[in-house]
Design an enzyme around this catalytic site. Structure first.
Site: not given
Length: 661
Positions: A36-37, A222-223, A253, A615
């Site tokens: 995503k970044t 973002d997020e 998430q 993770r």
């Protein structure tokens, strides 16, 4: 039709679609490890390539660490010689920027202090004391939790009484008014105020809102799944004229409901912004196929989610282990024994390993075993550098220099180190200041005349005031010498004597003095990189960054060792090998969610487990204990419902995985 991404971009087709959709509302559903970044930074570059001025692009994220990473990546693509740059900011930093320009319209000083958690607790304690509410009836921390809950949805002290649910809320509503008045009188705001006052400014002064709407032609968030109600409203106001809003997030998430995050914002994006385009990033570049399959099967048991399915992009050994131990002691011993073998016999780096857990009580046994095995570890989420007594003392001195009305900081340092100004005398001066509506300093002479304090105390207070004035002048006229100012201040007040008084062991004294050096180093670093340094800007920066980023080498994520961390702390991180421990009813899902029995509570716990699984890059071990000591008694544990769900795909009539039960 969407063109294929350039070969040198490193983008897949879905990422390229998100990058090239530059006008109107866009929702990018970015699953764990899907890049995503990269999409956000390439999209900024694409906007600039199409003629959008860089400083007309606003990208907002939740932590300063993420903002810095995004800024670095953007500059890597655009080049550092750009005449202007996109604005990359956290929500709170953006609001500080807005308020610095116009907060005086709301009756606050242009140079306002930002209270951190410790300052807030001091203010809350005083507010409760002023209206004679005891700690037994309402603790300062509980008051702050109530106030934060109200502020996150924009409820003012005048409106709080309409939202009272129980006796505790009744007391909190009374104290909220006093707390807020106290902050205002001190020329201070807390973290929630930064958002709430910005909305108030926009609502009461349309010209200010219009100016900021004109400032940015394209906004990225973002997020997005972590936004609360107030953040959503601020963003909606900013993009209302042009609707050029790109939000990136993953409803799977969304794990911060307890601090106000509203999953409805990402689930209802198309209803809130009609005509929105949705792009799904589903190629996972982090985890092996087995780990992705496990994560998919678990999270698809959630009803409230966007339809999507991660696809593993890398091959691997797909090593996943499930282990059930007799009790929690055996669990800790088994996990650490496994880790010791990996480190000592297979040369696995300690930094490549993480033990993830749901509650803060779980790591104690693992710590004991890691110490016994002489393995290096880092407990993430312990005391922040900024919560240390010495740092809080020195920051309070600097705050009083920058913000003379900051009473909370003044009361912390007025007799630290001891300078003959006792608590009783301070209380008398304070009472007189409150009665007469004047400052603490102006109340000293009347208190002396009235015989409420001694001549010696008054002289000591005057002497301290003159010291502060001298340091304040230096801070104003020699801003590039702030580090030397702090060094001289520490020497003049003999702060080392305070450390010797508080800590008797020489080793403790040495480590605490090192903390002071870290503070001086931080100011040096700030003045060296700032084009126009000022004490106010330094304090603002530390207030906004301290919680996210650690301080110097104090950041636990920069230290070497096996990571022990909660699932909430682990979000956004990844490790080659992960141990997800305590998969039992009452731990994961947490007992609170089990007791509430709500679908939303269990779904958030399931998302936490999903975050834990994703993770792991290559190896994942999931553990549980057959019995566990609770309330002093050994009790049988029930395996987490999530264990069965991970291994049970949901299928519809055609054999396709579905989200409906």
């Amino acid at each position: 039709m969407i063109s294929a991404p350039p070969r040198d971009s490193g983008l897949n087709q879905a990422q390229w679609q998100a990058v090239t959709c530059v006008d109107g509302p866009l929702l990018v559903l970015a699953g764990a490890g899907t890049g995503k970044t990269r999409v956000i930074t390439y999209r900024m570059a694409e906007l600039i390539r199409r003629g959008v001025a860089p400083d007309r692009i606003l990208s907002v994220t939740f932590t300063n660490k993420a903002a810095r990473e995004m800024q670095e990546r953007a500059l890597g693509l655009l080049g550092r010689r750009q005449r202007s740059r996109p604005v990359v900011s956290t929500f709170h930093s953006l609001c500080v920027r807005i308020l610095r320009a116009d907060i005086t319209r709301l009756g606050y000083p242009e140079r306002f202090a930002i209270y951190d958690r410790g300052d807030q607790e001091s203010a809350a304690r005083r507010a409760l004391r002023d209206i004679r509410i005891s700690d037994a009836a309402l603790r300062p921390g509980d008051l702050l939790a109530c106030i934060s809950r109200w502020k996150m949805v924009g409820i003012t002290p005048d409106q709080a009484r309409e939202f009272i649910e129980d006796d505790r809320d009744q007391l909190a509503a009374m104290a909220y008014r006093r707390y807020q008045s106290q902050l205002r009188a001190s020329g201070a705001v807390d973290f929630d105020d930064l958002l709430m006052l910005t909305e108030t400014l926009f609502d009461q002064h349309p010209d200010v809102l219009e100016r900021w709407q004109d400032t940015f032609s394209h906004v990225q968030i973002d997020e997005y799944q972590d936004t609360n109600e107030l953040q959503f409203r601020l963003i909606e106001q900013l993009v209302r004229p042009h609707r050029n809003l790109c939000v990136v997030g993953d409803d799977d998430q969304s794990i911060y409901g307890w601090r106000g995050a509203e999953i409805k914002h990402i689930l209802g994006f198309q209803q809130q912004f009609p005509g929105a385009v949705i792009v799904r990033l589903q190629e996972n570049y982090r985890c092996t196929e087995g780990i992705i399959q496990l994560a998919n099967q678990l999270v698809r048991h959630n009803l409230g989610r966007h339809e999507k399915r991660l696809v593993a992009h890398k091959e691997g050994v797909n090593e996943i282990n499930f282990r059930n131990y007799p009790d929690e002691q055996a669990e800790a011993e088994g996990v650490v024994r496994d880790i010791a073998y990996l480190v000592r016999h297979l040369s696995v780096k300690e930094d490549d390993l993480a033990i993830l857990f749901r509650t803060n009580e779980q790591p104690r046994l693992f710590e004991s075993e890691l110490r016994r095995q002489r393995l290096r570890y880092v407990l993430v989420g312990g005391q922040s550098f900024f919560d240390r007594r010495e740092v809080r003392d020195l920051m309070a001195y600097l705050k009083v220099l920058a913000f003379p009305d900051d009473e909370v900081s003044l009361l912390r340092i007025i007799n630290t180190p001891t300078r003959g100004i006792g608590d009783a005398a301070v209380e008398k001066i304070l009472q007189r200041a409150v009665k007469s509506g004047t400052s603490f300093w102006r109340a000293v002479e009347p208190a002396l005349v009235a015989g409420e304090i001694s001549a010696r105390t008054a002289s000591n207070v005057r002497g301290f005031f003159e010291q502060l004035q001298g340091w304040r002048e230096r801070a104003i006229h020699q801003p590039a010498q702030l580090a030397q100012l702090l060094t001289d201040l520490v020497k003049q007040i003999d702060y080392e004597s305070e450390i010797r008084k508080q800590y008797k062991e020489s080793q403790q004294q040495v480590s605490r003095l090192a903390v002071i050096d870290e503070c001086v180093t931080a100011i040096k670093e700030y003045t060296s990189r700032s084009l126009k340094p000022s004490l106010t800007e330094f304090l603002e920066e530390t207030s906004l960054t301290g919680r996210d980023d650690g301080f110097g080498d104090d950041d636990p994520l920069k230290k070497s060792g096996i990571r022990l961390m909660t699932l909430h702390s682990a979000k956004g991180l990844e490790f080659p090998r992960v141990y997800l421990v305590g998969l039992e009813e009452g731990l994961l899902p947490h007992q609170r969610a089990v007791d509430e029995g709500t679908l939303s509570g269990i779904e958030e716990e399931r998302r936490l487990a999903y975050v834990g699984i994703t993770r792991a890059r290559d190896y994942l071990t999931i553990t549980s204990a057959a019995t566990r000591t609770k309330w002093g008694k050994r009790r049988e544990s029930v395996p987490s419902r999530f264990l069965k769900e991970m291994l049970t795909p949901i299928e519809d009539e055609e054999g396709e995985v579905s989200t409906s039960h």
